[in-house]
Design a protein around this motif. Structure first.
Motif, PDB file in Angstrom:
ATOM      1  N   PRO A   1       0.831  -1.215   0.000  1.00 14.93           N
ATOM      2  CA  PRO A   1       0.000   0.000   0.000  1.00 14.93           C
ATOM      3  C   PRO A   1       0.860   1.256   0.000  1.00 14.93           C
ATOM      4  N   LEU A   2       0.284   2.343  -0.501  1.00 12.27           N
ATOM      5  CA  LEU A   2       0.993   3.621  -0.468  1.00 12.27           C
ATOM      6  C   LEU A   2       1.295   4.015   0.971  1.00 12.27           C
ATOM      7  N   THR A   3       2.433   4.674   1.151  1.00 10.59           N
ATOM      8  CA  THR A   3       2.810   5.123   2.480  1.00 10.59           C
ATOM      9  C   THR A   3       2.018   6.390   2.841  1.00 10.59           C
TER      10      THR A   3
ATOM     11  N   LEU B   1       3.659   9.509   1.379  1.00 12.92           N
ATOM     12  CA  LEU B   1       3.344   9.791  -0.023  1.00 12.92           C
ATOM     13  C   LEU B   1       1.966  10.420  -0.162  1.00 12.92           C
ATOM     14  N   ARG B   2       1.020   9.962   0.631  1.00 11.82           N
ATOM     15  CA  ARG B   2      -0.333  10.551   0.555  1.00 11.82           C
ATOM     16  C   ARG B   2      -0.333  11.995   1.033  1.00 11.82           C
ATOM     17  N   ARG B   3       0.563  12.322   1.986  1.00 14.92           N
ATOM     18  CA  ARG B   3       0.677  13.720   2.402  1.00 14.92           C
ATOM     19  C   ARG B   3       1.368  14.545   1.320  1.00 14.92           C
ATOM     20  N   LEU B   4       2.293  13.941   0.594  1.00 17.11           N
ATOM     21  CA  LEU B   4       3.065  14.648  -0.420  1.00 17.11           C
ATOM     22  C   LEU B   4       2.273  14.864  -1.703  1.00 17.11           C
ATOM     23  N   CYS B   5       1.362  13.925  -2.024  1.00 22.61           N
ATOM     24  CA  CYS B   5       0.707  13.904  -3.341  1.00 22.61           C
ATOM     25  C   CYS B   5      -0.782  13.644  -3.232  1.00 22.61           C
TER      26      CYS B   5
ATOM     27  N   ALA C   1       7.060  -3.281  -3.817  1.00 18.55           N
ATOM     28  CA  ALA C   1       7.270  -3.401  -2.374  1.00 18.55           C
ATOM     29  C   ALA C   1       7.423  -2.015  -1.750  1.00 18.55           C
ATOM     30  N   ARG C   2       7.390  -1.982  -0.439  1.00 19.10           N
ATOM     31  CA  ARG C   2       7.431  -0.690   0.273  1.00 19.10           C
ATOM     32  C   ARG C   2       8.634   0.174  -0.122  1.00 19.10           C
TER      33      ARG C   2
END
Length: 318
Positions: free
Chosen positions: A53-55, A58-62, A101-102
């Motif tokens: 899953p997305l980190t 990354l969700r805060r960045l994009c 992978a992560r």
């Protein structure tokens, strides 16, 4: 002359790099890649894997846009601020048999910070269940979609390991389809020859803490699905000089404790012989896809180099 390599104790490798090499050497990954029985038992009877899953970072960045292209899940990450107008298509590694992978998300986040690019992540289908031919059809569809919003000059193809080989293969495939070439390729420890026949590989196999030739070659055969492993979309190092001459400028980042170093050296030679622009940047004592740990001194240097050397975008996204 035989290629040279540096040991993990090489003074120019950071202390952290030397520690990670030691830890990797204690894991079972290399042992597994040396066992075809293990490979076949693990992959030929598996349940199909899911990507990491997305980190949260990354969700805060994009912002994240998810869609299906040719029935395949495809993600596009757009920086919430400081977007540069570039668009990067990132194909992940994993010897064509392992899902994203992560650490791949860590690489993508570092690339976004370094370039300000929007990044599309094609979650291409894997071997042994699928083959390279259907993946290239899918990746061409992804590229055409990106070109509806971005000039080709402002598109960067990037990838690590098998995904680095896919980045080169995509550029070759797009040229054959008559599509405009992207502006640049960024390759991290690319896998450029699935045959495993380069005689220099054994010297790197002895010091690589992660990978081994037998399992990689087996994975390459699954990916090829009966095609000659020397096909240029499987092993770009064997592409004809005329095809290589059409490639955009390439920046290749490679560590010396990596079986992929042998073929990176060979690719650098054939690219130079074809009159192509390639910047081959070597990191002593670095393991395969070391940029997957962005906090390493060597990884920070890679992303700083990308920030400094990528050409300015021609235009913003349309």
């Amino acid at each position: 002359m035989s290629p040279t390599f540096e040991s993990a104790a090489e003074p120019s490798a950071s202390a952290a790099m030397r520690v990670v090499n030691t830890v990797l050497g204690l894991t079972s990954t290399k042992r597994h890649y040396n066992s075809l029985d293990w490979m076949r038992a693990q992959y030929l009877r598996r349940a199909y894997p899911s990507p990491a899953p997305l980190t949260r970072a990354l969700r805060r960045l994009c912002t994240v846009e998810e869609l299906e292209v040719d029935g395949v899940r495809t993600l596009t990450l757009r920086p919430r601020s400081a977007s540069s107008g570039r668009h990067l298509i990132y194909t992940h590694g994993g010897t064509y048999i392992n899902e994203l992978a992560r650490p791949h998300w860590w690489i993508i986040a570092a690339l976004i910070r370094a370039t300000g690019a929007t990044v599309t992540v094609p979650l291409y289908r894997l071997a042994p269940e699928h083959s390279f031919r259907e993946t290239y059809d899918y990746l061409a569809a992804v590229y055409r979609l990106v070109l509806t919003t971005t000039r080709a000059d402002d598109v960067i193809l990037a990838g690590d390991s098998a995904g680095g080989g896919l980045a080169v293969g995509q550029a070759l495939h797009f040229a054959a389809l008559g599509l405009p070439q992207p502006g640049h390729l960024i390759l991290f420890s690319p896998w450029l020859d699935v045959t495993g026949t380069n005689p220099a590989i054994q010297q790197y196999d002895r010091v690589d803490p992660m990978l081994a030739v037998p399992g990689a070659v087996e994975a390459g055969k699954w990916w090829a699905a009966g095609e000659d492993p020397k096909h240029h979309l499987l092993s770009p190092v064997f592409a004809l000089p005329g095809a290589l001459a059409e490639l955009p400028p390439i920046t290749l980042y490679q560590g010396s404790r990596d079986i992929c170093m042998a073929d990176a050296l060979a690719f650098d030679r054939v690219m130079s012989d074809a009159g192509c622009t390639i910047a081959f940047k070597r990191y002593p004592g670095a393991f395969h896809v070391f940029v997957g740990l962005p906090w390493l001194r060597e990884s920070r240097a890679v992303f700083a180099d990308i920030r400094q050397t990528m050409p300015a975008p021609k235009t913003a996204e349309r």
